[in-house]
Design a protein around this motif. Structure first.
Motif, PDB file in Angstrom:
ATOM      1  N   GLU A 143       0.822  -1.212   0.000  1.00  0.00           N
ATOM      2  CA  GLU A 143       0.000   0.000   0.000  1.00  0.00           C
ATOM      3  C   GLU A 143       0.854   1.259   0.000  1.00  0.00           C
ATOM      4  O   GLU A 143       0.476   2.282  -0.578  1.00  0.00           O
ATOM      5  N   THR A 144       2.018   1.196   0.629  1.00  0.00           N
ATOM      6  CA  THR A 144       2.944   2.339   0.606  1.00  0.00           C
ATOM      7  C   THR A 144       3.361   2.625  -0.834  1.00  0.00           C
ATOM      8  O   THR A 144       3.388   3.779  -1.271  1.00  0.00           O
ATOM      9  N   GLY A 145       3.687   1.577  -1.574  1.00  0.00           N
ATOM     10  CA  GLY A 145       4.045   1.735  -2.981  1.00  0.00           C
ATOM     11  C   GLY A 145       2.889   2.245  -3.820  1.00  0.00           C
ATOM     12  O   GLY A 145       3.067   3.104  -4.689  1.00  0.00           O
ATOM     13  N   ALA A 146       1.694   1.734  -3.568  1.00  0.00           N
ATOM     14  CA  ALA A 146       0.516   2.193  -4.315  1.00  0.00           C
ATOM     15  C   ALA A 146       0.269   3.676  -4.068  1.00  0.00           C
ATOM     16  O   ALA A 146      -0.076   4.422  -4.992  1.00  0.00           O
ATOM     17  N   ALA A 147       0.445   4.102  -2.832  1.00  0.00           N
ATOM     18  CA  ALA A 147       0.246   5.517  -2.507  1.00  0.00           C
ATOM     19  C   ALA A 147       1.261   6.387  -3.246  1.00  0.00           C
ATOM     20  O   ALA A 147       0.925   7.481  -3.723  1.00  0.00           O
ATOM     21  N   ALA A 148       2.493   5.918  -3.376  1.00  0.00           N
ATOM     22  CA  ALA A 148       3.514   6.673  -4.115  1.00  0.00           C
ATOM     23  C   ALA A 148       3.127   6.795  -5.593  1.00  0.00           C
ATOM     24  O   ALA A 148       3.263   7.874  -6.189  1.00  0.00           O
ATOM     25  N   MET A 149       2.627   5.706  -6.179  1.00  0.00           N
ATOM     26  CA  MET A 149       2.177   5.763  -7.575  1.00  0.00           C
ATOM     27  C   MET A 149       1.001   6.722  -7.713  1.00  0.00           C
ATOM     28  O   MET A 149       0.911   7.477  -8.690  1.00  0.00           O
ATOM     29  N   ALA A 150       0.100   6.705  -6.746  1.00  0.00           N
ATOM     30  CA  ALA A 150      -1.063   7.587  -6.781  1.00  0.00           C
ATOM     31  C   ALA A 150      -0.635   9.055  -6.697  1.00  0.00           C
ATOM     32  O   ALA A 150      -1.206   9.908  -7.385  1.00  0.00           O
ATOM     33  N   GLN A 151       0.360   9.339  -5.894  1.00  0.00           N
ATOM     34  CA  GLN A 151       0.848  10.721  -5.789  1.00  0.00           C
ATOM     35  C   GLN A 151       1.413  11.208  -7.126  1.00  0.00           C
ATOM     36  O   GLN A 151       1.185  12.361  -7.512  1.00  0.00           O
ATOM     37  N   ARG A 152       2.112  10.353  -7.842  1.00  0.00           N
ATOM     38  CA  ARG A 152       2.636  10.738  -9.156  1.00  0.00           C
ATOM     39  C   ARG A 152       1.497  11.011 -10.133  1.00  0.00           C
ATOM     40  O   ARG A 152       1.555  11.952 -10.926  1.00  0.00           O
ATOM     41  N   GLU A 153       0.460  10.180 -10.074  1.00  0.00           N
ATOM     42  CA  GLU A 153      -0.700  10.393 -10.938  1.00  0.00           C
ATOM     43  C   GLU A 153      -1.361  11.733 -10.612  1.00  0.00           C
ATOM     44  O   GLU A 153      -1.708  12.501 -11.510  1.00  0.00           O
ATOM     45  N   LEU A 154      -1.512  12.024  -9.336  1.00  0.00           N
ATOM     46  CA  LEU A 154      -2.147  13.284  -8.943  1.00  0.00           C
ATOM     47  C   LEU A 154      -1.301  14.490  -9.330  1.00  0.00           C
ATOM     48  O   LEU A 154      -1.840  15.566  -9.618  1.00  0.00           O
ATOM     49  N   ALA A 155       0.007  14.321  -9.362  1.00  0.00           N
ATOM     50  CA  ALA A 155       0.897  15.432  -9.700  1.00  0.00           C
ATOM     51  C   ALA A 155       0.895  15.755 -11.198  1.00  0.00           C
ATOM     52  O   ALA A 155       1.039  16.922 -11.573  1.00  0.00           O
ATOM     53  N   ALA A 156       0.714  14.740 -12.054  1.00  0.00           N
ATOM     54  CA  ALA A 156       0.892  15.011 -13.482  1.00  0.00           C
ATOM     55  C   ALA A 156      -0.137  14.345 -14.403  1.00  0.00           C
ATOM     56  O   ALA A 156      -0.131  14.607 -15.606  1.00  0.00           O
ATOM     57  N   GLY A 157      -1.010  13.490 -13.887  1.00  0.00           N
ATOM     58  CA  GLY A 157      -2.016  12.846 -14.729  1.00  0.00           C
ATOM     59  C   GLY A 157      -3.124  13.815 -15.098  1.00  0.00           C
ATOM     60  O   GLY A 157      -3.380  14.788 -14.387  1.00  0.00           O
ATOM     61  N   VAL A 158      -3.817  13.531 -16.204  1.00  0.00           N
ATOM     62  CA  VAL A 158      -4.887  14.409 -16.662  1.00  0.00           C
ATOM     63  C   VAL A 158      -6.235  13.690 -16.822  1.00  0.00           C
ATOM     64  O   VAL A 158      -7.262  14.343 -16.988  1.00  0.00           O
ATOM     65  N   TYR A 159      -6.238  12.374 -16.780  1.00  0.00           N
ATOM     66  CA  TYR A 159      -7.486  11.618 -16.984  1.00  0.00           C
ATOM     67  C   TYR A 159      -8.252  11.585 -15.670  1.00  0.00           C
ATOM     68  O   TYR A 159      -7.809  10.952 -14.699  1.00  0.00           O
ATOM     69  N   ASP A 160      -9.373  12.283 -15.614  1.00  0.00           N
ATOM     70  CA  ASP A 160     -10.103  12.471 -14.359  1.00  0.00           C
ATOM     71  C   ASP A 160     -10.470  11.170 -13.638  1.00  0.00           C
ATOM     72  O   ASP A 160     -10.280  11.086 -12.421  1.00  0.00           O
ATOM     73  N   PRO A 161     -10.995  10.144 -14.318  1.00  0.00           N
ATOM     74  CA  PRO A 161     -11.300   8.911 -13.584  1.00  0.00           C
ATOM     75  C   PRO A 161     -10.063   8.273 -12.931  1.00  0.00           C
ATOM     76  O   PRO A 161     -10.146   7.754 -11.818  1.00  0.00           O
ATOM     77  N   ALA A 162      -8.914   8.332 -13.602  1.00  0.00           N
ATOM     78  CA  ALA A 162      -7.680   7.789 -13.006  1.00  0.00           C
ATOM     79  C   ALA A 162      -7.259   8.646 -11.821  1.00  0.00           C
ATOM     80  O   ALA A 162      -6.804   8.129 -10.795  1.00  0.00           O
ATOM     81  N   ARG A 163      -7.428   9.942 -11.931  1.00  0.00           N
ATOM     82  CA  ARG A 163      -7.089  10.842 -10.821  1.00  0.00           C
ATOM     83  C   ARG A 163      -8.013  10.592  -9.623  1.00  0.00           C
ATOM     84  O   ARG A 163      -7.572  10.655  -8.480  1.00  0.00           O
ATOM     85  N   GLU A 164      -9.287  10.288  -9.884  1.00  0.00           N
ATOM     86  CA  GLU A 164     -10.214   9.964  -8.786  1.00  0.00           C
ATOM     87  C   GLU A 164      -9.773   8.693  -8.070  1.00  0.00           C
ATOM     88  O   GLU A 164      -9.781   8.632  -6.836  1.00  0.00           O
ATOM     89  N   LEU A 165      -9.394   7.685  -8.837  1.00  0.00           N
ATOM     90  CA  LEU A 165      -8.902   6.447  -8.227  1.00  0.00           C
ATOM     91  C   LEU A 165      -7.626   6.731  -7.440  1.00  0.00           C
ATOM     92  O   LEU A 165      -7.469   6.259  -6.312  1.00  0.00           O
ATOM     93  N   ALA A 166      -6.737   7.509  -8.010  1.00  0.00           N
ATOM     94  CA  ALA A 166      -5.482   7.849  -7.325  1.00  0.00           C
ATOM     95  C   ALA A 166      -5.752   8.591  -6.017  1.00  0.00           C
ATOM     96  O   ALA A 166      -5.061   8.367  -5.021  1.00  0.00           O
TER      97      ALA A 166
END
Length: 188
Positions: A143-166
């Motif tokens: 889960e620590t690793g998943a949270a790190a991936m989610a933070q990267r998505e929130l910092a630079a991702g643009v697809y809203d559904p993926a950002r919601e999951l992140a």
């Protein structure tokens, strides 16, 4: 609309175009994935690909906990992981398919926090309280690793559904991870 005098093939083409527009409008109204035309970038692609692999392994470990856990809280945790992450994995796989993302190649780096084959084999070799503790600690690291991936998505991702999951995954360090570590400590 006047159709007298038009050839039948023009009427058929016009009707097909109208039906296609109605279909697109209905899909949008129902909230279905807009498909390949959806705006996404390389960060979204990396998040979806890595998180799908991560979820697949987490579900595998969750099922193992549900099947082999000796403490009812570990069994419940395993069932929870399977029930929560299975629909998320289906979404991730759907996006990946719509965007025609390549599958992970052999030898490709594992996602952050990925529970390796060796760790999984170690979990399978354990039993009792040792298994319960090990599966909880492996899940906390995952889960620590998943949270790190989610933070990267929130910092630079643009697809809203993926950002919601992140966004939901990014809360693990303050919600789920401390609970997993505390339960592991209680078990001995």
């Amino acid at each position: 609309m006047r159709t007298v005098g038009r050839p039948a093939r023009n009427r058929s083409a016009f009707a097909a175009a109208v039906l296609a527009v109605i279909g697109v409008m209905l899909m949008a109204a129902c909230g279905s994935d807009p498909g390949p035309a959806a705006t996404h970038n390389a960060t979204d692609d990396a998040f979806v690909t890595a998180m799908a692999r991560h979820h697949q392994r987490a579900i595998e470990v969750g099922q193992l906990a549900a099947d082999r856990g000796t403490d009812p809280r570990v069994v419940d945790y395993g069932k929870l992981i399977v029930s929560q992450q299975t629909p998320e994995l289906q979404k991730l796989n759907g996006w990946s398919g719509h965007w025609a993302l390549p599958s992970a190649a052999a030898g490709e780096a594992m996602p952050d926090g990925y529970i390796t084959d060796a760790t999984l084999a170690g979990l399978r070799a354990q039993s009792g309280v040792a298994f319960d503790r090990a599966v909880l600690l492996a899940s906390a690291d995952s889960e620590t690793g998943a949270a790190a991936m989610a933070q990267r998505e929130l910092a630079a991702g643009v697809y809203d559904p993926a950002r919601e999951l992140a966004t939901s995954i990014a809360t693990a360090p303050t919600t789920q991870i401390p609970k997993l570590r505390a339960l592991a400590a209680q078990l001995g």
